[in-house]
Design a protein around this motif. Sequence first.
Motif, mmCIF file in Angstrom:
data_model
loop_
_atom_site.group_PDB
_atom_site.id
_atom_site.type_symbol
_atom_site.label_atom_id
_atom_site.label_comp_id
_atom_site.label_asym_id
_atom_site.label_seq_id
_atom_site.Cartn_x
_atom_site.Cartn_y
_atom_site.Cartn_z
ATOM 1 N N THR A 161 0.807 -1.217 0.000
ATOM 2 C CA THR A 161 0.000 0.000 0.000
ATOM 3 C C THR A 161 0.841 1.269 0.000
ATOM 4 N N GLU A 162 2.143 1.148 0.225
ATOM 5 C CA GLU A 162 3.007 2.325 0.265
ATOM 6 C C GLU A 162 3.118 2.935 -1.129
ATOM 7 N N VAL A 163 2.856 4.242 -1.228
ATOM 8 C CA VAL A 163 2.950 4.960 -2.498
ATOM 9 C C VAL A 163 4.412 5.296 -2.749
ATOM 10 N N LYS A 164 4.892 4.944 -3.942
ATOM 11 C CA LYS A 164 6.276 5.266 -4.315
ATOM 12 C C LYS A 164 6.268 5.957 -5.668
ATOM 13 N N ASP A 165 6.939 7.098 -5.729
ATOM 14 C CA ASP A 165 7.085 7.838 -6.979
ATOM 15 C C ASP A 165 8.230 7.254 -7.795
ATOM 16 N N CYS A 166 8.218 7.550 -9.066
ATOM 17 C CA CYS A 166 9.312 7.156 -9.950
ATOM 18 C C CYS A 166 10.585 7.869 -9.505
ATOM 19 N N GLU A 167 11.701 7.166 -9.592
ATOM 20 C CA GLU A 167 12.998 7.763 -9.287
ATOM 21 C C GLU A 167 14.000 7.357 -10.356
ATOM 22 N N PHE A 168 14.923 8.282 -10.655
ATOM 23 C CA PHE A 168 15.978 8.023 -11.633
ATOM 24 C C PHE A 168 17.318 7.851 -10.928
ATOM 25 N N ARG A 169 18.204 7.099 -11.559
ATOM 26 C CA ARG A 169 19.598 7.034 -11.115
ATOM 27 C C ARG A 169 20.269 8.329 -11.565
ATOM 28 N N LYS A 182 4.688 3.031 -7.844
ATOM 29 C CA LYS A 182 3.861 1.968 -7.274
ATOM 30 C C LYS A 182 2.685 2.578 -6.532
ATOM 31 N N ASN A 183 1.570 1.901 -6.596
ATOM 32 C CA ASN A 183 0.390 2.259 -5.807
ATOM 33 C C ASN A 183 -0.024 3.715 -5.985
ATOM 34 N N GLY A 184 -0.043 4.182 -7.234
ATOM 35 C CA GLY A 184 -0.505 5.541 -7.517
ATOM 36 C C GLY A 184 0.570 6.598 -7.416
ATOM 37 N N GLY A 185 1.830 6.208 -7.317
ATOM 38 C CA GLY A 185 2.924 7.184 -7.248
ATOM 39 C C GLY A 185 3.079 7.940 -8.554
ATOM 40 N N GLN A 186 3.852 9.027 -8.507
ATOM 41 C CA GLN A 186 4.075 9.875 -9.681
ATOM 42 C C GLN A 186 4.786 9.092 -10.782
#
Length: 80
Positions: free
Chosen positions: A12-20, A48-52
């Motif tokens: 359920t944890e929302v995670k946004d996209c991240e780049f290296r 994940k779960n609706g993240g950006q």
Amino acid sequence: LVSTKRCIEECTEVKDCEFRAWSHWTQADAMDAGGLRYRSREVSQLPKNGGQLCRGDLREVDGTGHQDKSPQNCVLMAWS
């Protein structure tokens, strides 16, 4: 019970996209008159779960690279 709780939190944890981080710039392309160079990066975390969503380029091109050219002799001619 512990693994069930962990799954609920992770699922359920929302995670946004991240780049290296960006790679280093390549050397200017000697075959290209503009001296292009490139750099790239990868996605390290998909949303994940609706993240950006991931926004931004994975590759950049720079046309301001300078080529190392040997000096050439010029030939001057009389005005006609």
